[in-house]
Design an enzyme around this catalytic site. Structure first.
Site, mmCIF file in Angstrom:
data_model
loop_
_atom_site.group_PDB
_atom_site.id
_atom_site.type_symbol
_atom_site.label_atom_id
_atom_site.label_comp_id
_atom_site.label_asym_id
_atom_site.label_seq_id
_atom_site.Cartn_x
_atom_site.Cartn_y
_atom_site.Cartn_z
ATOM 1 N N SER A 85 0.849 -1.190 0.000
ATOM 2 C CA SER A 85 0.000 0.000 0.000
ATOM 3 C C SER A 85 0.885 1.239 0.000
ATOM 4 O O SER A 85 2.069 1.161 -0.374
ATOM 5 C CB SER A 85 -0.941 -0.030 1.209
ATOM 6 O OG SER A 85 -1.961 0.932 1.068
ATOM 7 N N ASN A 86 0.364 2.373 0.382
ATOM 8 C CA ASN A 86 1.150 3.611 0.414
ATOM 9 C C ASN A 86 0.659 4.499 1.550
ATOM 10 O O ASN A 86 -0.266 4.141 2.269
ATOM 11 C CB ASN A 86 1.083 4.315 -0.949
ATOM 12 C CG ASN A 86 -0.328 4.708 -1.301
ATOM 13 O OD1 ASN A 86 -0.946 5.542 -0.654
ATOM 14 N ND2 ASN A 86 -0.874 4.058 -2.335
ATOM 15 N N ARG A 87 1.265 5.673 1.687
ATOM 16 C CA ARG A 87 1.053 6.492 2.871
ATOM 17 C C ARG A 87 -0.146 7.420 2.777
ATOM 18 O O ARG A 87 -0.341 8.259 3.655
ATOM 19 C CB ARG A 87 2.308 7.338 3.130
ATOM 20 C CG ARG A 87 3.569 6.508 3.227
ATOM 21 C CD ARG A 87 4.790 7.400 3.292
ATOM 22 N NE ARG A 87 5.001 7.889 4.635
ATOM 23 C CZ ARG A 87 5.860 7.348 5.488
ATOM 24 N NH1 ARG A 87 6.595 6.309 5.125
ATOM 25 N NH2 ARG A 87 6.000 7.842 6.682
ATOM 26 N N SER A 88 -0.959 7.304 1.755
ATOM 27 C CA SER A 88 -2.112 8.202 1.632
ATOM 28 C C SER A 88 -3.061 8.051 2.822
ATOM 29 O O SER A 88 -3.449 6.946 3.187
ATOM 30 C CB SER A 88 -2.871 7.884 0.340
ATOM 31 O OG SER A 88 -4.104 8.566 0.331
ATOM 32 N N ALA A 99 -4.577 7.580 -4.120
ATOM 33 C CA ALA A 99 -3.220 7.127 -4.420
ATOM 34 C C ALA A 99 -3.318 5.644 -4.777
ATOM 35 O O ALA A 99 -3.179 4.757 -3.928
ATOM 36 C CB ALA A 99 -2.313 7.347 -3.219
#
Ligand code: CTP
Ligand code: CA
Length: 226
Positions: free
Chosen positions: A33-36, A100
């Site tokens: 995943s990502n930091r959004s 994101a």
């Protein structure tokens, strides 16, 4: 009192928003995943609903409550986000893609947990579908607003994405700047418009920026449709 102080400049519009990260499973217990945080998208959803729009918010997993009056469509993966966007696209007059979205996913997710070994492990990843680009191909007379998360060449990259994805505006977000961007309550962005204009929005809360972005969307609609 709120009814009196509210603007109704989005009455009659259906705003389709995407927000947050996506999660791409590696196995039954792990994901990429990502930091959004979803804050920019949820702020836009709240602002648009208060200004009179019907708002459909397709959201990846975030720790935020759905704003009042907003139709929340929760999703996990980029594929699920793609499917949900395509379901709601027809009814929408304005599409804003803050999500994101993961650029890669594992094509064949193992059904059992991957066990550790002493060897190096390589992951083979395939590209996800580009949701914004597909909406751009089916754009018709909708207004289409993308986001661009960049750590370098902010304006040039935003302009390239605007053109290749057939957007009317790209909100260029420098995600490597201190105290703004992913996870922060504040942001500072540059609006890159299809009219050729560049409009920097100085550092402010994401909620305040949401109204400024919607102001520009409405201004752009007048400029494009007159
Ligand atoms: N986007 C999308 N579907 C994807 C990837 C991105 O709809 N699979 C959308 C995002 O929601 C955003 C815009 O495209 O509105 C730009 O996303 P960004 O990650 O900045 O650009 P990419 O085109 O993915 O290019 P890169 O990550 O290589 O900079
Ligand atoms: Ca990307």
């Amino acid at each position: 009192l709120r009814a009196l102080t509210q603007r109704h400049d989005l009455d009659g519009e259906t705003v389709l928003l995407t927000a947050g990260p996506t999660r791409e499973p590696l196995d039954p217990v792990r994901f990429i995943s990502n930091r959004s945080s979803g804050k920019m998208g949820y702020s836009l959803a709240e602002a648009a609903a208060l200004r009179g729009a019907r708002v459909v918010l397709v959201s990846g997993p975030v720790n935020l409550p759905a704003p009042e009056g907003v139709e929340l469509v929760p999703v996990q993966t980029a594929q699920e986000m793609y499917d949900a966007v395509m379901v709601h696209l027809e009814a929408s007059s304005i599409v804003i893609k803050t999500a994101a979205v993961a650029d890669y996913h594992v094509a064949n997710v193992p059904t059992q947990k991957v066990k550790k070994s002493a060897m190096r492990l390589s992951l083979e990843l395939d590209p996800t579908l580009d949701i914004l680009a597909e909406v751009g191909r089916r754009k018709q007379d909708r207004l289409l607003i993308g986001f661009a998360a960049e750590t370098e060449n902010l304006i040039a990259e935003a302009r390239r994405k605007m053109q290749t994805k057939n957007c009317d505006m790209v909100v260029a977000n420098n995600v490597s700047a201190d105290g703004v961007g992913f996870e922060s309550d504040q942001n500072e962005v540059v609006l890159v418009l299809s009219t050729g204009e560049i409009q920097p929005l100085p550092r402010a809360s994401k909620r305040a920026l949401a109204d400024q972005i919607l102001d520009q969307v409405l201004r752009l609609r007048l400029a494009l449709h007159q």
